[in-house]
Write a protein that holds these residues in place. Structure first.
Motif, PDB file in Angstrom:
ATOM      1  N   GLU A  84       0.934  -1.120  -0.107  1.00 24.27           N
ATOM      2  CA  GLU A  84       0.171   0.135   0.220  1.00 24.27           C
ATOM      3  C   GLU A  84       0.852   1.132  -0.021  1.00 24.27           C
ATOM      4  O   GLU A  84       1.944   1.516   1.086  1.00 24.27           O
ATOM      5  N   HIS A  85       0.312   2.448  -0.528  1.00 24.05           N
ATOM      6  CA  HIS A  85       1.218   3.726  -1.064  1.00 24.05           C
ATOM      7  C   HIS A  85       0.396   4.666  -1.482  1.00 24.05           C
ATOM      8  O   HIS A  85      -0.639   4.298  -1.442  1.00 24.05           O
ATOM      9  N   CYS A  86       1.309   6.224  -1.318  1.00 27.57           N
ATOM     10  CA  CYS A  86       0.076   7.177  -1.797  1.00 27.57           C
ATOM     11  C   CYS A  86       1.152   8.136  -2.517  1.00 27.57           C
ATOM     12  O   CYS A  86       1.980   8.984  -0.729  1.00 27.57           O
ATOM     13  N   PRO A  87       1.443   8.622  -3.391  1.00 31.19           N
ATOM     14  CA  PRO A  87       2.054   8.888  -3.607  1.00 31.19           C
ATOM     15  C   PRO A  87       1.533  11.242  -3.521  1.00 31.19           C
ATOM     16  O   PRO A  87       0.644  11.339  -3.269  1.00 31.19           O
ATOM     17  N   ARG A  88       3.275  11.702  -2.688  1.00 29.46           N
ATOM     18  CA  ARG A  88       2.620  13.065  -3.036  1.00 29.46           C
ATOM     19  C   ARG A  88       3.835  13.696  -3.038  1.00 29.46           C
ATOM     20  O   ARG A  88       4.452  13.317  -3.305  1.00 29.46           O
ATOM     21  N   ALA A  89       2.732  15.103  -3.928  1.00 28.96           N
ATOM     22  CA  ALA A  89       3.804  15.731  -4.383  1.00 28.96           C
ATOM     23  C   ALA A  89       3.444  17.559  -3.817  1.00 28.96           C
ATOM     24  O   ALA A  89       2.759  17.746  -3.877  1.00 28.96           O
ATOM     25  N   ASP A  90       4.186  18.284  -3.422  1.00 29.04           N
ATOM     26  CA  ASP A  90       4.292  19.265  -2.881  1.00 29.04           C
ATOM     27  C   ASP A  90       4.121  20.371  -3.788  1.00 29.04           C
ATOM     28  O   ASP A  90       3.196  21.496  -3.532  1.00 29.04           O
ATOM     29  N   GLU A  91       4.714  20.024  -4.268  1.00 33.53           N
ATOM     30  CA  GLU A  91       5.264  21.051  -6.203  1.00 33.53           C
ATOM     31  C   GLU A  91       4.645  19.679  -7.251  1.00 33.53           C
ATOM     32  O   GLU A  91       5.193  18.598  -7.044  1.00 33.53           O
ATOM     33  N   GLU A  92       4.968  20.696  -8.109  1.00 30.36           N
ATOM     34  CA  GLU A  92       4.862  19.685  -9.564  1.00 30.36           C
ATOM     35  C   GLU A  92       5.959  18.840  -9.395  1.00 30.36           C
ATOM     36  O   GLU A  92       6.536  19.057  -9.418  1.00 30.36           O
ATOM     37  N   VAL A  93       5.338  17.609  -9.940  1.00 35.86           N
ATOM     38  CA  VAL A  93       6.620  16.444 -10.297  1.00 35.86           C
ATOM     39  C   VAL A  93       6.008  15.679 -12.230  1.00 35.86           C
ATOM     40  O   VAL A  93       5.081  15.801 -11.586  1.00 35.86           O
ATOM     41  N   HIS A  94       7.132  15.480 -12.576  1.00 39.02           N
ATOM     42  CA  HIS A  94       7.205  14.961 -13.885  1.00 39.02           C
ATOM     43  C   HIS A  94       7.576  13.739 -13.168  1.00 39.02           C
ATOM     44  O   HIS A  94       8.669  13.947 -13.317  1.00 39.02           O
ATOM     45  N   ALA A  95       6.910  12.948 -13.403  1.00 39.33           N
ATOM     46  CA  ALA A  95       7.939  11.741 -13.938  1.00 39.33           C
ATOM     47  C   ALA A  95       7.116  10.107 -14.936  1.00 39.33           C
ATOM     48  O   ALA A  95       6.766  10.468 -15.778  1.00 39.33           O
ATOM     49  N   ILE A  96       7.854   9.370 -14.984  1.00 46.30           N
ATOM     50  CA  ILE A  96       7.996   7.912 -16.145  1.00 46.30           C
ATOM     51  C   ILE A  96       7.322   7.358 -14.995  1.00 46.30           C
ATOM     52  O   ILE A  96       7.967   6.479 -13.615  1.00 46.30           O
ATOM     53  N   LEU A  97       6.190   6.283 -15.462  1.00 44.96           N
ATOM     54  CA  LEU A  97       5.757   5.644 -14.923  1.00 44.96           C
ATOM     55  C   LEU A  97       6.026   3.606 -15.375  1.00 44.96           C
ATOM     56  O   LEU A  97       5.561   4.138 -16.672  1.00 44.96           O
ATOM     57  N   ILE A  98       6.552   2.475 -15.413  1.00 46.86           N
ATOM     58  CA  ILE A  98       6.384   1.389 -15.997  1.00 46.86           C
ATOM     59  C   ILE A  98       5.522   0.744 -15.563  1.00 46.86           C
ATOM     60  O   ILE A  98       6.252   0.447 -14.632  1.00 46.86           O
ATOM     61  N   GLU A  99       4.822   0.203 -15.890  1.00 49.27           N
ATOM     62  CA  GLU A  99       3.928  -1.218 -15.257  1.00 49.27           C
ATOM     63  C   GLU A  99       3.663  -1.506 -16.531  1.00 49.27           C
ATOM     64  O   GLU A  99       3.234  -1.148 -17.491  1.00 49.27           O
ATOM     65  N   PRO A 100       2.254  -2.701 -15.776  1.00 53.69           N
ATOM     66  CA  PRO A 100       1.668  -4.080 -16.739  1.00 53.69           C
ATOM     67  C   PRO A 100       0.544  -2.812 -17.370  1.00 53.69           C
ATOM     68  O   PRO A 100       0.142  -1.992 -17.442  1.00 53.69           O
ATOM     69  N   LYS A 101       0.591  -2.992 -19.131  1.00 54.05           N
ATOM     70  CA  LYS A 101      -0.670  -2.734 -19.380  1.00 54.05           C
ATOM     71  C   LYS A 101      -1.688  -2.777 -18.843  1.00 54.05           C
ATOM     72  O   LYS A 101      -2.075  -4.333 -18.197  1.00 54.05           O
ATOM     73  N   GLY A 102      -2.522  -1.814 -19.237  1.00 54.89           N
ATOM     74  CA  GLY A 102      -3.772  -2.774 -18.448  1.00 54.89           C
ATOM     75  C   GLY A 102      -4.006  -2.062 -16.795  1.00 54.89           C
ATOM     76  O   GLY A 102      -5.064  -2.145 -15.893  1.00 54.89           O
ATOM     77  N   THR A 103      -2.541  -2.029 -16.227  1.00 54.59           N
ATOM     78  CA  THR A 103      -2.972  -0.953 -14.672  1.00 54.59           C
ATOM     79  C   THR A 103      -3.496  -0.030 -14.397  1.00 54.59           C
ATOM     80  O   THR A 103      -3.298   0.585 -15.195  1.00 54.59           O
ATOM     81  N   VAL A 104      -4.709  -0.331 -13.272  1.00 56.74           N
ATOM     82  CA  VAL A 104      -5.262   0.843 -12.785  1.00 56.74           C
ATOM     83  C   VAL A 104      -4.479   1.598 -12.100  1.00 56.74           C
ATOM     84  O   VAL A 104      -3.590   1.498 -11.599  1.00 56.74           O
ATOM     85  N   ASN A 105      -4.310   3.040 -12.130  1.00 52.79           N
ATOM     86  CA  ASN A 105      -3.778   4.406 -11.693  1.00 52.79           C
ATOM     87  C   ASN A 105      -3.953   3.939 -10.374  1.00 52.79           C
ATOM     88  O   ASN A 105      -2.922   3.974  -8.837  1.00 52.79           O
ATOM     89  N   THR A 106      -5.443   3.482 -10.034  1.00 51.44           N
ATOM     90  CA  THR A 106      -5.765   3.706  -8.333  1.00 51.44           C
ATOM     91  C   THR A 106      -5.434   2.626  -8.100  1.00 51.44           C
ATOM     92  O   THR A 106      -5.918   2.221  -6.293  1.00 51.44           O
ATOM     93  N   GLY A 107      -4.959   1.280  -8.768  1.00 52.58           N
ATOM     94  CA  GLY A 107      -5.484   0.056  -8.116  1.00 52.58           C
ATOM     95  C   GLY A 107      -6.566  -0.328  -7.335  1.00 52.58           C
ATOM     96  O   GLY A 107      -7.325  -0.666  -8.025  1.00 52.58           O
TER      97      GLY A 107
END
Length: 125
Positions: A84-107
């Motif tokens: 279980e995790h919860c990403p937090r960005a106090d200021e704007e963050v630019h990121a790359i995510l790598i995950e299997p096709k079809g992965t829902v962002n909110t899990g």
């Protein structure tokens, strides 16, 4: 899927809203997504898969139940499947995510922040 060269910074510039992942490309059964993050997301897990975060710009805190992981530019962290995790960005963050096709962002959490993967607009290619 586009088989041309893709530019991460150009793709990120085309992303308008935070927490809306856009597919940059795919490799085998995985999506490489660009995303802007701002504020706190939702607590969730991905029971079937790990999730890789690569920060391009800004500072991202990935809150875990037992600690916080802080990532800066060029830092990579893998959230293991089922954690279980919860990403937090106090200021704007630019990121790359790598995950299997079809992965829902909110899990497994679902809810209002659930977003379908979007494609990078053709003008940004």
């Amino acid at each position: 899927m586009n088989d041309d060269v893709r530019n991460v910074l150009t793709a990120l510039a085309a992303v308008g809203e935070p927490w809306q992942p856009h597919r940059l490309t795919s490799v085998n059964d995985y999506d490489v997504k660009v995303v802007k993050l701002l504020g706190e997301f939702v607590w969730h897990s991905h029971p079937e898969t790990d999730e890789l975060f690569l920060v391009v710009a800004g500072e991202l805190t990935i809150q875990l139940r037992d600690r916080d992981v802080v990532l800066g530019p060029n830092d990579v962290f893998v959230v293991p499947k089922g954690v279980e995790h919860c990403p937090r960005a106090d200021e704007e963050v630019h990121a790359i995510l790598i995950e299997p096709k079809g992965t829902v962002n909110t899990g497994d959490a679902g809810g209002a922040r659930t977003a379908e993967v979007r494609e990078i607009p053709a003008a940004a290619e």
